[in-house]
Design a protein around this motif. Structure first.
Motif, short mmCIF file in Angstrom:
data_model
loop_
_atom_site.label_atom_id
_atom_site.label_comp_id
_atom_site.label_asym_id
_atom_site.label_seq_id
_atom_site.Cartn_x
_atom_site.Cartn_y
_atom_site.Cartn_z
N PRO A 114 -3.68 -5.59 -7.24
CA PRO A 114 -2.37 -5.12 -6.91
C PRO A 114 -1.74 -4.97 -5.69
O PRO A 114 -2.56 -4.97 -4.75
CB PRO A 114 -2.54 -3.54 -7.58
CG PRO A 114 -3.77 -3.33 -8.14
CD PRO A 114 -4.42 -4.61 -7.71
N HIS A 115 -0.33 -4.84 -5.56
CA HIS A 115 0.38 -4.37 -4.30
C HIS A 115 0.02 -3.13 -4.14
O HIS A 115 0.67 -2.21 -4.66
CB HIS A 115 1.76 -4.79 -4.42
CG HIS A 115 2.53 -4.24 -3.13
ND1 HIS A 115 3.88 -3.63 -3.29
CD2 HIS A 115 2.32 -4.19 -1.82
CE1 HIS A 115 4.29 -3.52 -2.20
NE2 HIS A 115 3.45 -3.75 -1.40
N MET A 116 -0.88 -2.68 -3.16
CA MET A 116 -1.72 -1.06 -3.12
C MET A 116 -1.66 -0.90 -1.85
O MET A 116 -2.30 -1.53 -0.96
CB MET A 116 -2.96 -1.22 -3.85
CG MET A 116 -3.33 0.30 -3.90
SD MET A 116 -5.13 0.57 -4.29
CE MET A 116 -5.21 -0.49 -5.80
N PHE A 140 6.66 3.73 2.45
CA PHE A 140 6.43 4.01 1.14
C PHE A 140 5.00 3.64 0.54
O PHE A 140 4.78 2.54 0.98
CB PHE A 140 7.74 3.76 0.41
CG PHE A 140 8.96 4.32 0.82
CD1 PHE A 140 9.36 5.77 0.49
CD2 PHE A 140 9.60 3.84 1.73
CE1 PHE A 140 10.46 6.28 0.96
CE2 PHE A 140 10.95 4.45 2.13
CZ PHE A 140 11.22 5.71 1.69
N TYR A 141 4.45 4.53 -0.29
CA TYR A 141 3.18 4.31 -0.99
C TYR A 141 3.70 3.33 -2.26
O TYR A 141 4.14 4.19 -3.14
CB TYR A 141 2.46 5.13 -1.04
CG TYR A 141 1.02 5.06 -1.46
CD1 TYR A 141 0.06 4.15 -1.01
CD2 TYR A 141 0.76 5.34 -2.88
CE1 TYR A 141 -1.29 4.05 -1.46
CE2 TYR A 141 -0.41 4.85 -3.46
CZ TYR A 141 -1.41 4.28 -2.60
OH TYR A 141 -2.61 3.80 -3.13
N PHE A 142 3.00 2.23 -2.35
CA PHE A 142 3.26 1.43 -3.57
C PHE A 142 1.86 1.28 -4.25
O PHE A 142 0.91 0.94 -3.57
CB PHE A 142 3.79 -0.18 -3.33
CG PHE A 142 5.24 -0.12 -2.83
CD1 PHE A 142 6.14 -0.48 -3.68
CD2 PHE A 142 5.60 0.10 -1.54
CE1 PHE A 142 7.63 -0.40 -3.29
CE2 PHE A 142 6.72 0.15 -1.05
CZ PHE A 142 7.82 -0.15 -2.05
N VAL A 143 1.84 1.22 -5.72
CA VAL A 143 0.71 0.63 -6.37
C VAL A 143 1.20 0.04 -7.63
O VAL A 143 1.69 0.68 -8.45
CB VAL A 143 -0.15 1.89 -6.67
CG1 VAL A 143 -1.35 1.17 -7.40
CG2 VAL A 143 -0.78 2.66 -5.75
N HIS A 144 1.35 -1.21 -7.66
CA HIS A 144 1.90 -1.92 -8.77
C HIS A 144 1.48 -3.44 -9.04
O HIS A 144 1.21 -4.02 -7.61
CB HIS A 144 3.28 -1.82 -8.94
CG HIS A 144 4.08 -2.34 -7.83
ND1 HIS A 144 4.84 -3.42 -8.07
CD2 HIS A 144 4.18 -2.21 -6.71
CE1 HIS A 144 5.60 -3.82 -6.85
NE2 HIS A 144 4.97 -3.23 -5.84
N SER A 145 1.39 -4.06 -9.82
CA SER A 145 1.07 -5.56 -10.12
C SER A 145 2.51 -6.25 -10.80
O SER A 145 2.63 -7.37 -10.76
CB SER A 145 0.11 -5.60 -11.17
OG SER A 145 -1.21 -5.35 -10.51
N PHE A 146 3.39 -5.34 -11.51
CA PHE A 146 4.49 -5.77 -12.10
C PHE A 146 5.76 -5.55 -11.28
O PHE A 146 5.65 -4.38 -10.50
CB PHE A 146 4.67 -5.52 -13.64
CG PHE A 146 3.78 -6.44 -14.46
CD1 PHE A 146 4.26 -7.25 -15.34
CD2 PHE A 146 2.42 -6.04 -14.38
CE1 PHE A 146 3.23 -7.99 -15.92
CE2 PHE A 146 1.32 -6.58 -15.09
CZ PHE A 146 1.82 -7.60 -15.89
N ALA A 147 6.79 -6.24 -11.24
CA ALA A 147 8.05 -5.87 -10.52
C ALA A 147 9.23 -6.22 -11.15
O ALA A 147 9.25 -7.06 -12.13
CB ALA A 147 8.09 -6.40 -9.22
#
Lengths: 206, 269
Positions: A114-116, A140-147
Motif C-alpha cells: 500500500p501507499h503507506m 498528511f498520513y495515507f494508507v491505501h491501495s485503491f484511489a
C-alpha cells in the motif's frame, strides 16, 4: 454542534471520535438514519474493503440516505472511495454521489503498495474551505491501495499515479488520507470541516 | 513523494515503557502516554508499541493502555505482541491502533496472516521478523522477547519474507538481531537483500546509534522507515534534529509545518 460519525463497522471509528473530542466536539457514532439526517455535520469514515463496507451500509439501510444528505458530509479514506459510483475493489457498486470509479493505485517502479506513510498535496483549489491554513508544505498520513480519479479533486497526491487526495462535490467533501492521524495539520483540516459554512451548499441540491 | 518514516519503538511491560539490550536487562523508561506524546511533539512519523511479555507468556495484549494512547495522540501507531487471533486483532484496532504486528504467532500458524488480512485488511497487518545471521544465511528466530524461551523455527529469512507477503502482510518490520542494541548501525546488507524480495513497505529495526546510520539505511537499503528505541528514549538522537539533518541530506522527510495556535480551531464545539 451536532456531529455524527456513520457507523460503518470499520476499525478507525474510535480514532475519528478521539480527533473530534480533541477539537471539543463530542460526536455520536451511529447508524440510526434519523440521527444522521438531523446532524449538522456527518462523517463517513472507513478502512478495509469496499465490498465489506458497502454490505455494512446496505445492512444498516443507509445507502439511499447518505446520497440524499444536504448538510456538509466528510468522507475519510475508504469513506471517500464509497462516495463514488463504483470501486474495482471487489467490483462493487458504491454510493454514486460522485461520478467516477475507484481503481487500484498504479505505483510503478520502485514504489511500494500500500501507499503507506506521510505525503504532500498539490492544491487545485486553494479557496476550498478545507484548505484554510494548509499550504503545499503540509504532510498528511495515507494508507491505501485503491484511489479515486482527479476530476473532482480540490487537492491531489502522487504515488506513481496522481490521484484525488481531497474531493468536493455538492455538499460532500472527502479526503483519501487520515486527518485523524495527521497530527496538527489533520486536526486543522477537521476543524475547517466543522467550521465550514452551510452556505457552501450549492443551489443544485434542492 | 511519500516520506521515509522515523519510528520510535516503545517496548511495553506491565503498562510501562522499558528497554533492554539484546532483549535482556529491561530498564524502566517511563509512562506510555507521556512518551507517546513526547514523540508525537518531536515529529515521530509513527509509533510502535511492543508488548514484550505478551507473546512468550502467551498472554493477550491489554487494550486499556491502547485506548489511552489513541485518545492522546494523532499520529499512527502499531501494536505488537500477543496478537494471535482475529478477535484480539479487532479489539486492538477498535481500541484505536492503526496497525497490528504479529511475529511469533505467525510462525506458529502462518494462516493467521491471511485470516487477519481478510478480516482487517492487509494495510493494517504488519509482520515482524527477528532474523539472525548463521553460517552465512539469514535465519528467523521465534519468541525473542524472552531469551530463555527463544526458538529456532528452522526457517530462512528470505523464504519467510516472501511467504508473509503471499499470505497478505501489508508491511514487514525486519529486526536484525545481530545489530540490535549495538548502536553500530543497521544491518544494511541484510535489509538490502530483503528489500529486493519485498513489494510492501519494509521497516528497518536494530542497530541505530548515530544519525548517519539512518541516512545509510535509507540510501543503501532503500527501506521505507527506520525503527529505533534506546537512542530516542535516551535523548542521544533528538528526532527534530535527525529529521532536519536527513532532509538536508536530500532524504524525503516530513518536517512538521507549523500552524499557529491562533489559527487552530479552538472553540469549534
Amino acid at each position: 454542534m451536532n456531529v455524527v460519525i456513520i457507523d460503518t463497522g470499520s476499525a478507525n471509528l474510535g480514532s475519528v471520535r478521539h480527533a473530534l473530542t480533541r477539537l471539543g466536539v463530542v460526536a455520536d457514532t451511529t447508524c440510526d438514519s434519523s440521527k444522521i439526517a438531523a446532524a449538522d455535520r456527518v462523517i463517513l469514515p472507513g478502512v478495509g474493503h469496499a465490498r465489506t463496507a458497502m454490505a455494512e451500509l446496505e445492512r444498516a439501510g443507509l445507502i439511499g440516505l447518505i446520497g440524499s444528505l444536504t448538510q456538509p458530509v466528510l468522507g475519510i479514506c475508504l469513506g471517500l472511495q464509497l462516495l463514488y459510483e463504483s470501486s474495482s475493489e471487489g467490483d462493487v457498486d458504491c454510493l454514486g454521489v460522485i461520478p467516477g470509479r475507484v481503481e487500484p493505485l498504479n505505483a510503478g517502479e520502485g514504489l511500494r503498495l500500500p501507499h503507506m506513510g506521510w505525503n504532500q498535496l498539490e492544491w487545485r483549489n486553494n479557496n476550498d474551505p478545507l484548505a484554510r491554513g494548509l499550504g503545499p508544505e503540509a504532510w498528511f498520513y495515507f494508507v491505501h491501495s485503491f484511489a479515486a480519479p482527479v476530476e473532482h479533486a480540490v487537492a491531489t497526491c502522487c504515488h506513481g499515479d496522481e490521484f484525488a487526495a481531497i474531493v468536493r462535490y455538492r455538499n460532500f467533501a472527502a479526503c483519501q488520507f487520515h486527518p485523524e492521524k495527521s497530527a496538527a495539520v489533520g486536526a486543522r483540516l477537521m476543524a475547517n470541516f466543522l467550521l465550514e459554512s452551510r452556505q457552501q451548499e450549492p443551489l443544485t441540491c434542492s | 513523494m511519500v516520506a521515509v518514516r522515523i519510528i520510535p519503538c516503545l517496548d511495553v511491560r506491565d503498562g510501562r515503557v522499558v528497554k533492554g539490550v539484546k532483549f535482556r536487562d529491561h530498564r524502566d523508561m517511563g509512562d506510555i502516554v507521556e512518551l507517546a506524546e513526547r514523540y508525537r511533539d518531536e515529529g515521530a512519523d509513527e509509533l510502535v508499541f511492543y508488548d514484550i511479555t505478551a507473546s512468550p507468556q502467551r498472554r493477550s495484549v491489554d487494550v486499556e493502555w491502547i485506548e489511552r494512547v489513541a485518545a492522546a495522540i494523532d499520529i499512527p501507531f502499531c501494536v505488537a505482541g500477543g496478537i494471535r487471533d482475529v478477535v484480539t486483532a479487532r479489539a486492538v484496532l477498535s481500541a484505536g491502533a492503526d496497525k497490528i504486528s504479529i511475529n511469533s504467532p505467525a510462525l506458529e500458524r502462518p494462516a493467521l496472516i491471511a485470516e487477519l488480512a481478510e478480516a482487517c485488511g492487509s494495510q493494517c497487518v504488519v509482520v515482524g521478523i527477528d532474523s539472525i545471521s548463521e553460517q552465512g544465511r539469514y535465519r528467523v528466530r521465534q519468541y525473542t522477547g524472552d531469551p530463555d524461551n527463544m526458538v529456532d523455527p528452522r526457517t530462512d529469512t528470505e523464504r519467510w519474507v516472501v511467504e508473509v507477503q503471499r499470505l497478505g502482510a501489508g508491511e514487514i518490520v525486519l529486526n536484525c538481531m545481530d545489530a540490535d542494541g549495538t548502536r553500530s548501525g543497521y544491518d544494511v546488507a541484510q535489509l538490502g537483500a530483503m528489500r529486493r524480495l519485498c513489494q510492501v513497505p519494509l521497516i528497518a529495526s536494530g542497530g541505530a546509534g548515530e544519525p548517519a546510520h539512518f541516512l545509510e539505511v535509507f540510501e543503501t537499503a532503500d527501506v521505507d522507515g527506520a525503527l529505533a528505541a534506546s537512542v530516542f528514549h535516551s535523548g542521544h538522537i533528538p528526532i527534530p534534529g535527525l529529521k532536519r539533518w536527513l532532509a538536508d541530506q536530500g532524504v524525503v522527510t516530513r518536517i512538521d509545518s507549523t500552524i499557529s495556535e491562533t489559527e487552530t480551531a479552538a472553540g469549534v464545539g
